[in-house]
Enzyme design. Structure first.
Site, PDB file in Angstrom:
ATOM      1  CD  GLN A 188      -2.569   0.756  -0.047  1.00 29.48           C
ATOM      2  OE1 GLN A 188      -3.203  -0.425  -0.510  1.00 29.48           O
ATOM      3  NE2 GLN A 188      -3.217   1.766  -0.499  1.00 29.48           N
ATOM      4  CG  HIS A 246      -1.026   2.338  -4.433  1.00 25.63           C
ATOM      5  ND1 HIS A 246      -1.028   2.338  -5.798  1.00 25.63           N
ATOM      6  CD2 HIS A 246      -1.397   1.368  -3.778  1.00 25.63           C
ATOM      7  CE1 HIS A 246      -1.663   1.096  -5.915  1.00 25.63           C
ATOM      8  NE2 HIS A 246      -2.002   0.500  -4.790  1.00 25.63           N
ATOM      9  CD  GLU A 271      -8.603   2.537  -1.413  1.00 26.81           C
ATOM     10  OE1 GLU A 271      -7.439   2.792  -0.892  1.00 26.81           O
ATOM     11  OE2 GLU A 271      -8.736   2.232  -2.574  1.00 26.81           O
ATOM     12  CG  HIS A 272      -7.504  -1.693   0.159  1.00 27.24           C
ATOM     13  ND1 HIS A 272      -6.764  -0.319  -0.124  1.00 27.24           N
ATOM     14  CD2 HIS A 272      -8.121  -2.316  -0.870  1.00 27.24           C
ATOM     15  CE1 HIS A 272      -7.140  -0.469  -1.639  1.00 27.24           C
ATOM     16  NE2 HIS A 272      -7.705  -1.467  -1.901  1.00 27.24           N
ATOM     17  CG  ASP A 302      -4.502  -3.797  -5.261  1.00 32.11           C
ATOM     18  OD1 ASP A 302      -5.566  -3.341  -4.743  1.00 32.11           O
ATOM     19  OD2 ASP A 302      -3.555  -3.667  -4.609  1.00 32.11           O
ATOM     20  CG  HIS A 341     -50.175  16.340  -5.589  1.00 28.25           C
ATOM     21  ND1 HIS A 341     -49.975  17.789  -5.981  1.00 28.25           N
ATOM     22  CD2 HIS A 341     -49.229  15.611  -5.661  1.00 28.25           C
ATOM     23  CE1 HIS A 341     -48.563  17.494  -6.097  1.00 28.25           C
ATOM     24  NE2 HIS A 341     -48.238  16.327  -6.131  1.00 28.25           N
TER      25      HIS A 341
END
Lengths: 433, 433
Positions: free
Chosen positions: A260, A263, A327-328, A361, A420
């Site tokens: 991770q 990145h 996220e993960h 991934d 209505h």
């Protein structure tokens, strides 16, 4: 990684411990992006040419990739890489297909049939970054569900390489999924082009995909402008939270943290454990593995804003994770599956020692375009549904109107909405006649 | 209503014909809202008190509705209204329950199990307007799916009446769905309070519900601010498009147009038909029915920016509708169901003569919180899924890793992500050992 003892932290310190690296878009980025968006909206392809010259070292003759370039790209890949792309695409398709939203119909009263039908979003735009490296996997993660949804007009933008060509693996992945409208345009200008349309690139209804700070800011801006485009997710730097128990393998955990961290320097990794010895062992492993890593500088920078947190129980670790909403989330636990019911907010979860995040991934089948920055509290990763709209339908027989019309009349009266009420009352009189 | 002949229009005139009444938020609205949002974020309840005194003619002692007020509200309703709310809630629940997203699991390879699990969004905020009239129906449309999703913390804000109490029908509808954290706060300040939290009102992760221009602008702003809240839909003035053939009843069609037009002067109604006589008859009916309408001035104002469009075929009418992407689409056609496959973009569709839009607004079972302003091209109405997140999960056995790991290694190598590759390769070596 900074070591923290959760129990020793007060509320403010806990808040601080789970804070993401500063995500505020600098005013200069926002202003630069606004200028690009406005220029592309106003000048179309001419603006794209201008920015290609400025940022990419030259504009291609045509932005669109032609059949010859697709063919050459395919021919240039090794058989092993082609096979890997095919295999990943197939598994992603299997998983996404199985989770597609189904149409349904139900009689909510006799003579009142209500339904949900699904339609593909007609015009979608995919962005595949190629900053530090080309990302054919991202092409798959976006093109496979777009194709399954049945989107009729799919555009894909990806930055050109220094020689003006597009990355061949990205091209192969795209065409494999039926996406042939590929444009060699990158950055904020690509987002603006897909949001508003230019002579080369048709206007899109919704844009998908990750990107750097400029791309992210451009997506934010076009989503706000009247006549712009919707976007998939609020994107931010990638992140992982690992919960590991005493039985976890320090080398596996360290490898996941590093995959991770590599990145980008703004990626964040968090390790939470109830075992001090494991935390120590992971620290050691990180140093060992960093020494062999090509992107060690990036990973080291990311680790600076990362933390390893000691908690008094795995239950507490799950609380920390739910609060962070990663996220993960990797559950490197002996009984990982038993803890799954406690997970409240995360993009994608990896159970046990043999499910590295890198599988998700690339090729487990799940999507890797996921909510970051805590958005997992209220948003989901990309799926086929992201490329569809659900439309409700009601079909009413006269006897159905007679059955449920009086309820509508009563409520319309309570809300003071006479027209209505009359639209129903008029029909009630006609149906009774 | 302005009469247009689609065939006689050039492209620019067609674009103009389908243009919504100007939706740009005036700069003054945006500035006023920004000030309110900032003040509520900074000063919490104190700011809410200030704005209550300024806008509502006084601040209540407590913003939260207590049990006594709920009880009094229930007692004050007629049995008929209570029954209508119960009946509508039941039918809405039946339809929404049947359409809930299901968790699923699939082995994408031997030893690789991928899943999707669902979780309620923990903290949601519902806004129920009470501008021209209280809207218990909106309370149902938001609270029923929130309850089905299992959201644990549901807050509901609704503006106080002149006497400082909340509308009793809204309170009855809310409590019926298990929502008891109801706050007498309205406007942009309510949105800001739910987005950031105050002493009285807890912070929410996602906000739902329609509102006036100030509420809409506040939702837009809090969705943009770091640490704000997500929102359900880009909201705008309500709208309907009716496609009617020669067999349609002019009185029904006119009543449906008026029931949309009475919402507000910025509502838009479009009538599309291949039959000139029907268009003429509807014009006449509009005048007749307007004469009897309590909100005739509002409806007349809305009709000013509305159009009746003559087309050469029903097929063409569907093209016009798909281009406009209406919130509500009424197919007042002899063979309405046969035309449904042609509908590409709409919020909710009403088939035939006996399905007035007002049924969907109240009690057919579908939701009335729908995409407006053309957002139906890329967004769907509120459903249970709007109150949930989907989380993907992967559980991998060593033999699963051996099966799909090499694919990940190949792709990670192509993308130059060494740590990704190593996180898999390390395990491949361990699993093979």
């Amino acid at each position: 990684m900074q070591r923290l003892d959760w129990n020793a932290l007060d509320e403010a310190a806990r808040e601080q411990a789970l804070r993401r690296p500063a995500q505020q878009t600098r005013a200069s980025t926002a202003a630069a992006v606004a200028e690009i968006v406005e220029a592309v909206r106003r000048d179309g392809d001419a603006a794209l040419r201008l920015y290609a010259e400025r940022f990419d070292g030259g504009a291609p003759e045509r932005f669109a990739v032609d059949a010859a370039e697709f063919d050459a790209a395919e021919a240039s890949l090794t058989p092993a890489l082609r096979a890997a792309i095919d295999e990943a695409a197939e598994r992603i398709a299997v998983f996404h297909d199985a989770g597609m939203t189904e149409p349904y119909a139900i009689d909510t009263a006799e003579g009142v049939r209500c339904e949900r039908i699904l339609r593909p979003i007609r015009r979608v735009g995919l962005y595949v970054p190629a900053g530090s490296a080309p990302l054919p996997s991202t092409a798959l993660m976006l093109a496979v569900p777009a194709d399954l949804a049945g989107c009729r007009e799919i555009a894909l933008c990806t930055p050109p390489r220094p020689d003006g060509s597009a990355d061949p693996a990205v091209l192969y992945a795209a065409r494999r999924c039926g996406v042939t409208r590929v444009f060699k345009v990158g950055g904020a200008q690509a987002i603006a082009a897909m949001a508003f349309g230019t002579e080369s690139i048709g206007k899109c209804d919704k844009l998908f995909g990750p990107g750097n700070a400029y791309v992210t800011e451009a997506k934010r801006q076009v989503a706000l402008i009247e006549g712009g485009a919707a976007i998939d997710l609020p994107a931010g730097p990638s992140e992982v939270l690992v919960i590991a128990d005493a039985g976890a393998r320090a080398d596996f955990v360290a490898a996941d943290l590093l995959s991770q961290a590599e990145h980008g320097p703004d990626s964040q990794v968090l390790l939470v454990s109830d075992d001090e010895a494991l935390l120590d062992a992971v620290d050691l492993e990180l140093e060992t593995q960093l020494a062999k890593l090509s992107r060690a500088d990036t990973a080291r920078a990311a680790l600076q804003s990362s933390r390893s947190i000691r908690v008094d129980s795995i239950e507490r670790a799950l609380e920390v994770s739910n609060r962070y909403a990663p996220e993960h989330l990797i559950l490197a636990l002996r009984d990982a599956r038993e803890w799954l019911p406690e997970v409240e907010a995360a993009g994608s979860v990896f159970l046990g020692d043999w499910a590295p995040e890198a599988l998700g991934d690339y090729c487990s089948g799940t999507n890797h375009v996921l909510p970051t920055s805590g958005a997992a509290r209220y948003a989901s990763g990309v799926s086929v549904a992201s490329f569809q709209v659900a439309i409700t339908v009601q079909e009413v027989q006269p006897r159905g109107l007679l059955a449920i019309g009086p309820c509508a009349v009563e409520l319309a009266s309570a809300e003071g909405l006479d027209a209505h009420r009359e639209a129903v009352a008029l029909r009630l009189r006609a149906a009774a006649a």
